[in-house]
Enzyme design. Structure first.
Site, short mmCIF file in Angstrom:
data_model
loop_
_atom_site.label_atom_id
_atom_site.label_comp_id
_atom_site.label_asym_id
_atom_site.label_seq_id
_atom_site.Cartn_x
_atom_site.Cartn_y
_atom_site.Cartn_z
N CYS A 55 -1.59 8.08 -1.51
CA CYS A 55 -2.80 7.91 -2.32
C CYS A 55 -3.39 9.26 -2.73
CB CYS A 55 -3.83 7.10 -1.54
SG CYS A 55 -4.10 7.74 0.11
N GLU A 82 -3.02 5.54 -12.32
CA GLU A 82 -2.13 5.98 -11.23
C GLU A 82 -0.71 5.44 -11.46
OE1 GLU A 82 -2.34 3.87 -7.45
OE2 GLU A 82 -1.95 5.68 -6.31
N GLY A 127 -5.71 -5.10 -6.28
CA GLY A 127 -5.89 -5.93 -5.08
C GLY A 127 -7.27 -5.75 -4.48
N GLY A 128 -7.68 -4.49 -4.34
CA GLY A 128 -8.98 -4.20 -3.73
C GLY A 128 -10.12 -4.80 -4.53
N GLY A 143 -4.99 -0.24 -0.43
CA GLY A 143 -3.95 -0.69 -1.36
C GLY A 143 -4.32 -0.38 -2.79
N SER A 144 -3.84 -1.24 -3.69
CA SER A 144 -4.00 -0.98 -5.13
C SER A 144 -5.43 -1.29 -5.59
CB SER A 144 -3.02 -1.84 -5.90
OG SER A 144 -3.32 -3.21 -5.67
N GLU A 147 -10.12 1.00 0.08
CA GLU A 147 -9.65 2.35 -0.24
C GLU A 147 -8.46 2.17 -1.15
OE1 GLU A 147 -11.25 4.97 0.61
OE2 GLU A 147 -12.66 3.81 1.81
N LYS A 167 -4.28 -9.09 8.10
CA LYS A 167 -3.41 -9.77 7.14
C LYS A 167 -2.22 -8.84 7.00
CE LYS A 167 -2.20 -9.96 3.16
NZ LYS A 167 -0.86 -9.78 2.61
P1 NAP Z 1 -1.32 -3.76 -2.73
O1 NAP Z 1 -0.24 -4.33 -3.57
O2 NAP Z 1 -2.70 -3.81 -3.29
O3 NAP Z 1 -1.25 -4.51 -1.32
C1 NAP Z 1 -2.14 -4.26 -0.23
C2 NAP Z 1 -2.39 -5.56 0.52
O4 NAP Z 1 -3.33 -6.35 -0.20
C3 NAP Z 1 -1.18 -6.44 0.69
O5 NAP Z 1 -1.25 -7.04 1.96
C4 NAP Z 1 -1.32 -7.45 -0.42
O6 NAP Z 1 -0.72 -8.67 -0.08
C5 NAP Z 1 -2.82 -7.64 -0.48
N1 NAP Z 1 -3.28 -8.05 -1.80
C6 NAP Z 1 -3.09 -7.39 -2.97
N2 NAP Z 1 -3.69 -8.03 -3.97
C7 NAP Z 1 -4.30 -9.12 -3.43
C8 NAP Z 1 -5.09 -10.18 -3.96
N3 NAP Z 1 -5.39 -10.26 -5.25
N4 NAP Z 1 -5.56 -11.12 -3.11
C9 NAP Z 1 -5.25 -11.06 -1.79
N5 NAP Z 1 -4.49 -10.10 -1.25
C10 NAP Z 1 -4.03 -9.14 -2.05
O7 NAP Z 1 -1.04 -2.22 -2.42
P2 NAP Z 1 0.27 -1.54 -1.79
O8 NAP Z 1 1.39 -1.57 -2.75
O9 NAP Z 1 0.48 -2.09 -0.44
O10 NAP Z 1 -0.17 -0.01 -1.60
C11 NAP Z 1 -0.03 0.97 -2.61
C12 NAP Z 1 -1.39 1.36 -3.16
O11 NAP Z 1 -2.25 1.70 -2.09
C13 NAP Z 1 -1.37 2.61 -4.05
O12 NAP Z 1 -2.20 2.37 -5.17
C14 NAP Z 1 -1.98 3.70 -3.17
O13 NAP Z 1 -2.60 4.74 -3.89
C15 NAP Z 1 -2.96 2.90 -2.37
N6 NAP Z 1 -3.30 3.54 -1.10
C16 NAP Z 1 -4.57 3.98 -0.92
C17 NAP Z 1 -4.93 4.61 0.26
C18 NAP Z 1 -6.32 5.10 0.48
O14 NAP Z 1 -6.65 5.46 1.61
N7 NAP Z 1 -7.16 5.16 -0.52
C19 NAP Z 1 -3.97 4.78 1.28
C20 NAP Z 1 -2.68 4.29 1.07
C21 NAP Z 1 -2.37 3.66 -0.13
P3 NAP Z 1 0.48 -9.25 -0.94
O15 NAP Z 1 1.47 -8.14 -1.11
O16 NAP Z 1 0.97 -10.38 -0.10
O17 NAP Z 1 -0.12 -9.66 -2.24
#
Ligand code: NAP
Length: 527
Positions: free
Chosen positions: A301, A392, A244-245, A240-241, A264, A183
């Site tokens: 992250c 965060e 979302g996760g 991601g967040s 993650e 995705k």
């Molecule tokens: P995000 O907003 O959660 O987006 C990640 C993906 O998930 C996007 O493709 C988003 O699509 C999708 N998504 C989010 N909510 C969803 C939902 N309710 N239903 C279906 N799909 C959903 O995160 P981000 O802004 O890309 O990344 C930043 C975050 O990632 C930070 O919190 C960072 O700490 C974390 N991160 C963690 C790691 C790790 O390894 N632990 C590594 C890198 C980043 P849409 O945008 O189309 O909604």
């Protein structure tokens, strides 16, 4: 070169009617290409193709899948500067970062290829039967790991290569024998399409089945939701967040057939600064932490979002130097205006909390989407009673907590949510005399760092990238390093099967020459 279409198996398609563009945060303008979100029928088609591909793909030899992974790495490198320019135009990140991340991504793919060529990762375990055992014969049992089936991968905004289309989740799932449907992240859809094209080219060149990989565009949550609910999807990888996760984890749990979601997510990565570190090296640590907090505009992250110390003049002087050093640094461009807005909102919300004071705030005017760094301080009791301060803030932000004593610091650690990393700045003697504190920190994290900074995640087998919830949805696994393959496999035991029809990994002669556990002994010898 970029079409804006979806890769459904080997074909480019665009039947949907929702379109969007990516954004160049440095220039503060939209990029030109129009991307077409995958239509529901295309989502279904991608999953159906992946399901059809699974049987053949999972039965290929490790060497064949290794060739595929190496070919993906080659094709990504062949895209050369076009890919780097696309990455930069969709993220505002500098070329050096793009090239470094590409190197890491290619390295990850090749390390999984090595794992497959070596072969022992399937954990072949053999307990030979004893036919004359009394009172009942012992059956011959042989166990190994097998792939789960089609995997959906959600990449994150901040790692368009390493945690995205051909990133760690995809490399590990393909290595395991699972077809992958990505995705695509809406903020870097062009980068994702180019990398997807490289994967498809590699798949054709190495004769992989159509459907082994698909890349679906989406600008909202619908495509992801549809994928996670699809009955033929068998596992999900998400970076991601927390919001979302968790949403996807809950969705997967509600399915008639629940499936694992390895998410993650975010982390504030607590750093414990014990007195001797601050007394002897406070200024050095302050400089290093100013760099770590602002690295990549704080969009990591593993960013150190929380520093805990015990009230003292050396902690005060550390805070002062940290503030002065961080204000000297030039702000960086964030990935997207939405991420910039979230950052502004997050840091203002925390700054409004009771008892919080500002230790550093970059004041000068900056271009649009550039993040001004900020450091706050608060005392231990205010931090303990206010969970908002534990959240965060994704960006160049940190909060330093002045604890009354080590006991209060331990109470804070015990109250924190799960984290990816925890760092301790101390002397070896202090580690010995603070065992309760060290145990409390280890209890909350996946990686515990001695005298360093948490940013920078080495890709190797001993790396643990993942931690207790909400750092990850399953703290038993890592998202980085070859052991991340374990998320996409399950064990199967063969009981009393004739040698001729056993998988090669379990045959008496050990034709793959892999290390196996035979009757409780690790050996490469035949049975
Ligand atoms: P995000 O907003 O959660 O987006 C990640 C993906 O998930 C996007 O493709 C988003 O699509 C999708 N998504 C989010 N909510 C969803 C939902 N309710 N239903 C279906 N799909 C959903 O995160 P981000 O802004 O890309 O990344 C930043 C975050 O990632 C930070 O919190 C960072 O700490 C974390 N991160 C963690 C790691 C790790 O390894 N632990 C590594 C890198 C980043 P849409 O945008 O189309 O909604």
């Amino acid at each position: 070169m970029v079409t804006g279409k979806n890769y459904i198996g080997f074909d480019l398609k665009a039947k949907g009617n929702i379109t969007y563009r990516t954004f160049n945060p440095l220039l503060n303008i939209q990029n030109e290409t129009i991307f077409v979100e995958a239509a529901p029928e295309e989502v279904h088609e991608a999953v159906t193709l992946a399901t059809a591909a699974f049987d053949r793909f999972s039965e290929l030899s490790g060497n064949q899948r290794a060739d595929f992974l190496n070919a993906i790495a080659d094709e990504i490198l062949a895209l050369d500067d076009d890919l780097i320019q696309m990455y930069c135009s969709e993220t505002g990140l500098p070329e050096g970062r793009a090239k470094g991340e590409r190197g890491r991504t290619v390295g990850q793919l090749r390390s999984f290829a090595e794992l497959l060529n070596e072969g022992s990762w399937v954990e072949a375990t053999i307990d030979t039967g004893i036919v004359d055992r009394v009172p009942v014969p012992k059956p011959d049992l042989r166990k190994m790991m097998v792939p789960l089936g089609p995997v959906v991968v959600f990449g994150s905004s901040n790692f368009p290569f390493a945690y995205s289309t051909a990133g760690g989740d995809t490399a590990a799932a393909l290595a395991a024998g699972c077809p992958v449907i990505v995705k695509s992240h809406p903020m870097h859809a062009g980068t994702s399409e180019m990398v997807a094209a490289a994967i498809i080219k590699a798949a054709k060149r190495t004769e992989m089945p159509k459907g082994v990989f698909s890349n679906l565009n989406s600008s909202g949550i619908e495509v992801g939701v549809h994928l996670v609910k699809h009955p033929q999807v068998k596992a999900v990888g998400f970076t991601g967040s927390i919001k979302g996760g968790r949403a996807l984890f809950d969705l997967a749990a509600q399915r008639q057939e629940p499936i694992p979601v390895f998410a993650e997510m975010g982390s504030i990565n607590p750093v414990v600064a014990l007195p001797s570190a601050l007394l002897h090296q406070g200024d050095d640590w302050a400089k290093q932490y100013a760099g770590s907090i602002t690295l990549g505009a704080g969009q990591f992250c593993t960013n150190p979002g929380l520093i805990l110390g015990v009230k003292s003049t050396s902690l005060d002087s550390f805070i002062q130097t940290l503030g002065a050093e961080i204000e000297k640094l030039e702000p960086n461009c964030m990935l997207h205006p939405n991420i910039f807005d979230n950052y502004e909102r997050g840091k203002s919300e925390l700054a409004r909390q009771g008892g919080v004071t500002v230790a550093a705030n970059y004041e000068a005017k900056v271009p649009a989407n550039f993040a001004k760094q900020k450091v706050l301080t608060v005392n231990g009791s205010n931090f303990l009673k206010n969970p908002t301060l534990h959240k965060e803030v994704f960006g160049p932000f940190s909060i330093v907590v002045r604890c009354t004593d080590v006991n209060e610091l331990i109470s804070i650690l015990n109250q924190l949510e799960g984290q990816l990393t925890g760092t301790i700045l101390a002397s070896a003697e202090e580690i010995k005399s603070n065992s309760e504190l060290v145990a409390a920190l280890r209890g909350r994290v996946g990686r515990i760092i001695f005298n360093g900074v948490p940013t920078g995640v080495e890709v190797c087998a001993a790396m643990q990238h993942g931690g207790p919830y909400p750092a990850s949805t399953d703290s038993r696994f890592t998202a980085v390093g070859v052991h991340s393959i374990k998320r996409w496999v399950r064990p199967v035991s063969y009981q009393n099967w004739p040698d001729a029809v056993l998988p090669a990994a379990l045959k008496n002669g050990n034709p793959l020459k892999i290390l196996r556990l035979v009757n409780n002994e690790h050996t490469k010898a035949p049975v």
